[in-house]
Design an enzyme around this catalytic site. Structure first.
Site, PDB file in Angstrom:
ATOM      1  N   GLU A  37      36.200  29.583  50.459  1.00  0.00           N
ATOM      2  CA  GLU A  37      35.463  31.588  50.814  1.00  0.00           C
ATOM      3  C   GLU A  37      35.169  31.539  51.815  1.00  0.00           C
ATOM      4  O   GLU A  37      35.436  32.924  52.376  1.00  0.00           O
ATOM      5  CB  GLU A  37      33.838  31.136  50.293  1.00  0.00           C
ATOM      6  CG  GLU A  37      33.663  33.096  50.187  1.00  0.00           C
ATOM      7  CD  GLU A  37      32.324  32.635  49.261  1.00  0.00           C
ATOM      8  OE1 GLU A  37      31.624  32.339  48.192  1.00  0.00           O
ATOM      9  OE2 GLU A  37      31.098  33.210  49.495  1.00  0.00           O
TER      10      GLU A  37
ATOM     11  N   ARG B  13      34.912  37.423  45.842  1.00  0.00           N
ATOM     12  CA  ARG B  13      34.914  37.599  46.846  1.00  0.00           C
ATOM     13  C   ARG B  13      36.821  37.839  47.814  1.00  0.00           C
ATOM     14  O   ARG B  13      36.320  36.736  48.853  1.00  0.00           O
ATOM     15  CB  ARG B  13      33.969  35.558  47.669  1.00  0.00           C
ATOM     16  CG  ARG B  13      33.130  35.993  46.876  1.00  0.00           C
ATOM     17  CD  ARG B  13      32.379  36.363  46.906  1.00  0.00           C
ATOM     18  NE  ARG B  13      30.416  36.282  46.394  1.00  0.00           N
ATOM     19  CZ  ARG B  13      30.489  37.612  45.669  1.00  0.00           C
ATOM     20  NH1 ARG B  13      31.601  38.509  44.934  1.00  0.00           N
ATOM     21  NH2 ARG B  13      29.270  37.087  44.624  1.00  0.00           N
TER      22      ARG B  13
ATOM     23  N   SER C 118      27.734  30.348  50.559  1.00  0.00           N
ATOM     24  CA  SER C 118      28.936  29.065  50.098  1.00  0.00           C
ATOM     25  C   SER C 118      30.234  28.590  50.999  1.00  0.00           C
ATOM     26  O   SER C 118      30.418  30.006  51.624  1.00  0.00           O
ATOM     27  CB  SER C 118      29.220  30.203  48.841  1.00  0.00           C
ATOM     28  OG  SER C 118      27.490  30.127  48.383  1.00  0.00           O
TER      29      SER C 118
HETATM   30  C1  LIG Z   1      22.834  32.299  54.066  1.00  0.00           C
HETATM   31  C2  LIG Z   1      23.964  33.174  54.049  1.00  0.00           C
HETATM   32  C3  LIG Z   1      23.897  33.374  52.827  1.00  0.00           C
HETATM   33  C4  LIG Z   1      25.129  33.783  52.243  1.00  0.00           C
HETATM   34  N1  LIG Z   1      24.993  34.637  50.604  1.00  0.00           N
HETATM   35  C5  LIG Z   1      25.800  35.028  49.767  1.00  0.00           C
HETATM   36  C6  LIG Z   1      25.975  35.642  49.274  1.00  0.00           C
HETATM   37  O1  LIG Z   1      24.869  35.524  48.696  1.00  0.00           O
HETATM   38  N2  LIG Z   1      27.280  36.619  48.386  1.00  0.00           N
HETATM   39  C7  LIG Z   1      27.987  36.710  49.402  1.00  0.00           C
HETATM   40  O2  LIG Z   1      29.257  36.756  48.578  1.00  0.00           O
HETATM   41  N3  LIG Z   1      28.080  36.215  50.425  1.00  0.00           N
HETATM   42  C8  LIG Z   1      27.225  35.311  50.891  1.00  0.00           C
HETATM   43  N4  LIG Z   1      26.561  35.445  52.141  1.00  0.00           N
HETATM   44  C9  LIG Z   1      28.128  35.022  52.913  1.00  0.00           C
HETATM   45  C10 LIG Z   1      28.316  36.532  53.881  1.00  0.00           C
HETATM   46  O3  LIG Z   1      27.094  36.642  54.273  1.00  0.00           O
HETATM   47  C11 LIG Z   1      28.788  37.390  53.452  1.00  0.00           C
HETATM   48  O4  LIG Z   1      30.435  37.149  52.763  1.00  0.00           O
HETATM   49  C12 LIG Z   1      29.555  38.907  54.557  1.00  0.00           C
HETATM   50  O5  LIG Z   1      29.656  40.007  53.259  1.00  0.00           O
HETATM   51  C13 LIG Z   1      29.647  38.806  55.081  1.00  0.00           C
HETATM   52  O6  LIG Z   1      29.670  39.932  56.153  1.00  0.00           O
HETATM   53  P1  LIG Z   1      30.175  39.916  57.666  1.00  0.00           P
HETATM   54  O7  LIG Z   1      29.767  41.240  58.251  1.00  0.00           O
HETATM   55  O8  LIG Z   1      29.463  39.094  58.131  1.00  0.00           O
HETATM   56  O9  LIG Z   1      31.500  38.794  57.762  1.00  0.00           O
HETATM   57  P2  LIG Z   1      32.018  38.327  58.792  1.00  0.00           P
HETATM   58  O10 LIG Z   1      31.750  36.811  58.641  1.00  0.00           O
HETATM   59  O11 LIG Z   1      32.008  38.891  60.328  1.00  0.00           O
HETATM   60  O12 LIG Z   1      33.922  38.742  58.197  1.00  0.00           O
HETATM   61  C14 LIG Z   1      34.792  38.215  57.361  1.00  0.00           C
HETATM   62  C15 LIG Z   1      35.599  38.710  56.806  1.00  0.00           C
HETATM   63  O13 LIG Z   1      35.620  40.029  56.667  1.00  0.00           O
HETATM   64  C16 LIG Z   1      36.746  40.603  57.782  1.00  0.00           C
HETATM   65  N5  LIG Z   1      35.813  41.924  58.400  1.00  0.00           N
HETATM   66  C17 LIG Z   1      34.546  42.342  58.735  1.00  0.00           C
HETATM   67  N6  LIG Z   1      34.325  43.777  59.164  1.00  0.00           N
HETATM   68  C18 LIG Z   1      35.333  44.404  59.065  1.00  0.00           C
HETATM   69  C19 LIG Z   1      36.000  45.391  59.012  1.00  0.00           C
HETATM   70  N7  LIG Z   1      34.919  46.556  59.660  1.00  0.00           N
HETATM   71  N8  LIG Z   1      37.161  45.673  58.823  1.00  0.00           N
HETATM   72  C20 LIG Z   1      38.615  44.847  58.376  1.00  0.00           C
HETATM   73  N9  LIG Z   1      37.377  43.702  58.250  1.00  0.00           N
HETATM   74  C21 LIG Z   1      36.418  43.135  58.275  1.00  0.00           C
HETATM   75  C22 LIG Z   1      36.547  39.684  58.858  1.00  0.00           C
HETATM   76  O14 LIG Z   1      38.259  39.943  59.111  1.00  0.00           O
HETATM   77  C23 LIG Z   1      36.391  38.892  58.137  1.00  0.00           C
HETATM   78  O15 LIG Z   1      38.143  38.433  57.307  1.00  0.00           O
HETATM   79  C24 LIG Z   1      25.823  34.150  53.107  1.00  0.00           C
HETATM   80  C25 LIG Z   1      26.347  33.650  54.028  1.00  0.00           C
HETATM   81  C26 LIG Z   1      24.878  33.004  54.979  1.00  0.00           C
HETATM   82  C27 LIG Z   1      25.043  33.050  56.192  1.00  0.00           C
END
Ligand SMILES: Cc1cc2nc3c(=O)[nH]c(=O)nc-3n(C[C@H](O)[C@H](O)[C@H](O)COP(=O)(O)OP(=O)(O)OC[C@H]3O[C@@H](n4cnc5c(N)ncnc54)[C@H](O)[C@@H]3O)c2cc1C
Length: 307
Positions: free
Chosen positions: A292, A173, A222
């Site tokens: 996380e 992560r 998480s």
């Molecule tokens: C119900 C639920 C279940 C989940 N289950 C899991 C799971 O099983 N496993 C898991 O790993 N995660 C899980 N997550 C967490 C989440 O889905 C992941 O971490 C996902 O990868 C986040 O993507 P995001 O685009 O929403 O990132 P954001 O929350 O928008 O950003 C996260 C980070 O990524 C950076 N970022 C985003 N896009 C870019 C880009 N284009 N360039 C550079 N940096 C960038 C942001 O600046 C930030 O630091 C879960 C979340 C929820 C709500």
């Protein structure tokens, strides 16, 4: 630098919103506004934005789907960037798929299936964008993005280029993206396989999530990383915090590592709960919990101090 907003706005063709609330753009639905929320029109517009913020000295924050982000109640200074899902064209070369970073995570396994390719089942049910999945090296015990990522295209104020996955510091992560870099495209290698079986595995995984996670309530998944050999949710439950509430935030009574917004929770409520869990788990079980979730914006120092 009162006028940096209009200066930046005049250089761009994409969507520029002033004082835009970020809570609705995060999955936990918490947090204040961004000075500017910008969605570039295309890759040239993104390049103009990156040059502009560098020249004007404006802080830049990238927001993907907001599924792993806690925004401060005071909001975020400077520019918050959201990539359109179609910033770049998709490309298929054999079993190598190149997709835009602003696309939903689910697009990778779905495009693979349409081409008879499998191998990204571990992404089933993970919300957010592919850029966020790279930044977090998203996954489960079954696999993580680094298992399929070959290279990523990164944009900075100095230009744009491809970087091999091995140079991105992807671990459990975590990633080590260069400071200020925006992921614009990901090239992932899948493999020919049994699509029906892959789909069935993903559906089973989603059903398991529905049974074990509080998916009807806003959360960021998480909250803490699992410490080596342990589960953060079990530790939080062991110290009596499952179902514990501060303000309108609560440690879920379904899955104790999920922190849920009961309606109108503040980032402060969320941080108080995280602090309480960290302190109790440290004192009673001698285990250090690490967040996380990514914190974004202007937090009050005492709220974010380690418990
Ligand atoms: C119900 C639920 C279940 C989940 N289950 C899991 C799971 O099983 N496993 C898991 O790993 N995660 C899980 N997550 C967490 C989440 O889905 C992941 O971490 C996902 O990868 C986040 O993507 P995001 O685009 O929403 O990132 P954001 O929350 O928008 O950003 C996260 C980070 O990524 C950076 N970022 C985003 N896009 C870019 C880009 N284009 N360039 C550079 N940096 C960038 C942001 O600046 C930030 O630091 C879960 C979340 C929820 C709500």
């Amino acid at each position: 630098m009162a006028d940096w907003r209009s200066e930046l706005g005049s250089r761009l063709r994409g969507e520029v919103r002033h004082d835009e609330r970020l809570a609705p753009r995060t999955s936990i639905r918490v947090g204040g506004p961004a000075d500017l929320l910008i969605r570039p029109a295309d890759a040239d517009d993104l390049a103009a934005l990156l040059r502009g913020v560098a020249e004007l000295g404006v802080p830049l924050t990238v927001l993907g789907g907001g599924a792993n982000t806690l925004v401060a109640d005071a909001g975020v200074e400077g520019v918050v960037l959201r990539l359109p899902p179609e910033l770049a064209e998709e490309r298929v070369e054999g079993d190598l798929l190149t997709l835009p970073a602003g696309a939903p995570i689910a697009r990778l396994p779905a495009r693979g299936h349409a081409l008879g390719l499998v191998g990204a089942e571990f992404l089933a049910g993970i919300p957010g964008t592919l850029g966020g999945a790279l930044a977090m090296n998203a996954g489960t015990r079954a696999g993580q993005l680094s298992d399929v990522l070959v290279q990523a295209e990164l944009a900075t104020a100095d230009g744009i280029g491809w970087v091999p996955a091995a140079a991105l510091g992807l671990g459990y992560r975590v990633s080590r993206l260069p400071a200020g870099a925006v992921v614009t495209r990901l090239a992932c290698r899948l493999r020919p396989g049994d699509v029906a079986r892959s789909r069935a595995a993903m559906e089973a995984d989603v059903a398991h999530r529905r049974a074990t996670q509080p998916l009807s309530q806003p959360s960021f998944g998480s909250t803490f990383r699992n410490p080596p050999g342990r589960f953060a949710g079990e530790l939080i439950e062991q110290v009596g915090l499952k179902g514990h509430r501060v303000g309108n935030a609560m440690w879920s009574d379904v899955h104790a590592n999920f922190l849920v917004n009961l309606g109108g929770a503040t980032a402060r409520d969320v941080l108080q709960l995280m602090k309480l869990a960290r302190t109790r788990v440290k004192e009673r079980l001698a285990v250090t919990l690490e967040a996380e979730v990514r914190l974004v914006g202007q937090f009050v120092a005492e709220d974010v101090q380690e418990g």
